[in-house]
Design a protein around this motif. Structure first.
Motif: not given
Length: 379
Positions: A174-195
């Motif tokens: 489960t990733g423990g106390i830190n959880g699941i991190t460093d999530l970047r894309t959804l179907h290749g679409w970068d979800i970290r951008t402002d757009h």
């Protein structure tokens, strides 16, 4: 037609005001950082709307809604983490192709329950069905045995604590106390951008309004009237031949599904999910959002969520040492002075003024209703 069949005048004003605020004013007035904060706040509004059905109308106080918020969030996080953990992205690991925290914990292959989350359609179904199934088990175990009131609230609180401990303890899965991190894309679409954050905001608002309309529909049906009757006179409803347990299970499951949708959107908006959003403290905060907005008002719950989180952010920025005291004072003041929350303030103080203002603007032609019928002018 909308005003008479689906919304009364007060609800219609709340609906239109909320739509204008979320679709127009906030996107135009805020920068992308603040808009993303609002999106984070709105993920809790899903939970608050579900609590209105469950607690406000059904009389079922759940202090463990963070469980379902977390289940939805973790389902989405598992899918996003697998997409970010391709062989190419993890080639420096000792076992490429698995999430980094699994590699750190010497797990050499992807666990069986993770594998279906390679599929996005399966993930969407899991977000809806896993919390629904879990809440069905809890509800059937409790309500069939007529466990309710404070006892049910304490049990749900204990379940939130148990799930938090389980997630932290199973760090390799489960990733423990830190959880699941460093999530970047959804179907290749970068979800970290402002757009991407801008688009995700509108997707979330549309989903929230969908949940609001569904909750309003349930409230206006016979089912909604039975929920209110159960809240007021549960034994009388039972003696009338209705299965009180089944209605309670339905309301509890609907609240769980709404919370899970909020959790999934939280993961997309923030980019991680951890057990800190599953436990007792966040679950109680979610109840506070509903109480401040008004536990019998669907729109009030959304406004209450926005108000509390905005106050939380503003106070923590301006008074980093004292903001918890200020927030606590706000909660106490609202509960003592306005037990029905923002919805009660609107009903008791604002709506009567609007009604008087509208009635004063009606044309006065010197004819009363009776005199019109008799054909004679009013005295």
């Amino acid at each position: 037609m909308i005003n008479s069949r689906f919304f009364n005048r007060s609800e219609l004003i709340g609906f239109v005001t909320l739509a204008v605020l979320l679709f127009l004013i906030l996107p135009l007035a805020l920068d992308i950082f603040r808009l993303n904060l609002v999106a984070k706040y709105l993920t809790y509004a899903f939970v608050a709307v579900g609590l209105v059905l469950c607690w406000g109308y059904g009389g079922i106080l759940s202090l463990g809604q963070g469980v379902f918020f977390g289940l939805g969030g973790y389902c989405m996080a598992m899918y996003l983490k697998l997409e970010a953990s391709s062989v190419e992205n993890t080639k420096i690991q000792s076992t490429p192709g698995i999430p980094d925290f699994m590699d750190w914990n010497q797990i050499t292959q992807l666990p069986l329950f993770w594998k279906p989350f390679h599929s996005f359609p399966f993930t969407v179904l899991a977000i809806l069905l896993v919390p629904a199934f879990f809440s069905l088990i809890i509800g059937a175990a409790m309500f069939k045995r007529r466990v309710g009131g404070v006892y049910f609230a304490i049990i749900t609180q204990a379940i939130a604590a148990i799930l938090t401990i389980l997630i932290v303890g199973q760090q390799g899965y489960t990733g423990g106390i830190n959880g699941i991190t460093d999530l970047r894309t959804l179907h290749g679409w970068d979800i970290r951008t402002d757009h991407a954050k801008f688009i995700l905001y509108f997707v979330e608002v549309i989903l929230l309004f969908g949940c609001i309309v569904l909750a309003q529909f349930i409230r206006l049906t016979k089912l909604g009237r039975i929920l209110v009757a159960m809240r007021e006179q549960e034994d009388r409803v039972r003696f009338s031949g209705y299965s009180v347990a089944n209605f309670k299970i339905f309301a509890f499951c609907m609240a769980a599904v709404f919370a899970a949708i909020g959790g999934a959107m939280f993961t997309l908006e923030v980019g991680f999910m951890s057990p800190s959003f599953v436990g007792i403290v966040p679950s109680i905060e979610m109840v506070i959002y509903t109480a401040v907005g008004g536990r019998i008002s669907i729109f009030g719950a959304v406004y209450g969520t926005l108000l509390v989180n905005f106050a939380k952010t503003s106070l923590s920025e301006s008074f980093p040492q004292l903001w918890l005291f200020g927030l606590g004072a706000l909660f106490i003041a609202v509960v003592l002075a306005f037990p029905d929350g923002l919805a009660g303030i609107w009903r008791d103080y604002v709506q009567p003024r609007i009604d008087r203002l509208m009635s004063s603007r009606k044309p006065k032609n010197g004819w009363s209703d009776s005199s019109v019928a008799d054909g004679a002018p009013a005295e």
